[in-house]
Design an enzyme around this catalytic site. Structure first.
Site, mmCIF file in Angstrom:
data_model
loop_
_atom_site.group_PDB
_atom_site.id
_atom_site.type_symbol
_atom_site.label_atom_id
_atom_site.label_comp_id
_atom_site.label_asym_id
_atom_site.label_seq_id
_atom_site.Cartn_x
_atom_site.Cartn_y
_atom_site.Cartn_z
ATOM 1 N N ASN A 58 -36.982 -56.609 -56.776
ATOM 2 C CA ASN A 58 -36.101 -57.287 -55.894
ATOM 3 C C ASN A 58 -36.750 -57.388 -54.595
ATOM 4 O OD1 ASN A 58 -33.006 -56.970 -57.593
ATOM 5 N ND2 ASN A 58 -34.681 -58.501 -57.647
ATOM 6 N N ASP B 265 -26.481 -61.179 -62.827
ATOM 7 C CA ASP B 265 -27.519 -62.293 -62.727
ATOM 8 C C ASP B 265 -26.739 -63.549 -62.273
ATOM 9 O OD1 ASP B 265 -29.821 -63.485 -61.972
ATOM 10 O OD2 ASP B 265 -30.363 -63.630 -64.323
#
Ligand code: V07
Length: 243
Positions: free
Chosen positions: A68, A20
């Site tokens: 995503n 991340d």
């Protein structure tokens, strides 16, 4: 003071990472988000090599979640070009390091070019016997658990399995990670402390380590430091639990 070093006899067998902070890394530098993903891909190579050198057996990386797709189309398109770039730049080195590429998640929904690059990576490394580099692509853990449940229910319906024989081994064997050791250590970069639908079943007993560094600035020495943190936690059990 004792110097902190890695105990090579207590290397985790299986490590999973939520990579991340790529977008935030780019924003801090007034760069487009895709620049963060590009840098992030280079870090994948660096951490993979370090993990393989340390003797880790399974490295599972969360590259793209089922969530995503909600990102801007331009960003998604760029991310989908990364497996092919990664393949051209790094696969020869992975083969030299005896690293075997695998995936979890629904690759069938990825663009043709992406799917081809991924299947090439799997094909070219299929004879490798060292570390498994397992990319989670279009992966979500709840969907994986639902699919396992459906497979098991079908076995019961067809008379091949008794309800009373469903146990954690049967369940694990019906997940996409079947055959891979559950993570001993789960790492998430960028200071966020969430699991975000990653390997929910598999991390039941994992040590969770959250590091503040953003993924593009997480390097081999940071990874080694995370392993040291993992080993410190394990030592607190002092002889009660081994590894
Ligand atoms: C992706 C780079 C790493 C940071 C997080 C998101 C973006 C490597 C791959 C990859 C996947 C399969 C394969 C070879 C390489 C990758 C995606 C995104 C979708 F066989 N990095 N990376 N795949 N990022």
């Amino acid at each position: 003071m004792f110097e902190e070093t890695i105990d090579m006899n207590r290397i985790p067998d299986s490590v999973a990472i939520i990579m991340d902070g790529n977008g935030r890394w780019a924003k801090k530098r007034y760069l487009p988000r895709i620049a963060g993903h590009k840098r992030g891909m280079n870090v994948v190579e660096e951490i993979t090599t370090e993990a393989s050198d340390l003797g880790i057996k399974v490295l599972t990386l969360y590259a793209f979640s089922t969530e995503n797709w909600k990102r801007p189309a331009g960003e998604v398109n760029y991310i989908m070009s990364l497996p092919s770039t990664f393949f051209d730049k790094f696969i020869p080195k992975l083969i030299k390091n005896n690293v075997k590429v695998q995936t979890i998640g629904d690759v069938s929904q990825l663009p043709d070019k992406t799917r081809e690059a991924v299947s090439n990576a799997i094909e070219e490394t299929k004879a490798c016997t060292g570390m498994v580099l397992n990319f989670a692509l279009n992966y979500g853990s709840r969907l994986e658990i639902l699919n396992a449940t459906k497979k098991i229910a079908t076995e019961v319906k067809n008379g091949n399995l008794n309800v009373d024989d469903i146990n954690d081994v049967v369940f694990s064997n019906n997940l996409e990670t079947s055959g891979l050791k559950d993570p001993d250590l789960l790492i998430r970069t960028s200071g966020e402390e969430r699991i975000s639908n990653f390997l929910l079943w598999q991390i039941a007993y994992s040590e969770l380590v959250f590091v503040d560094k953003l993924w593009p600035e997480y390097h081999a020495k940071d990874f080694r430091q995370t392993i040291i943190e993992f080993q410190k936690r394990k030592r607190r059990f002092g002889g009660l639990i081994n590894k």
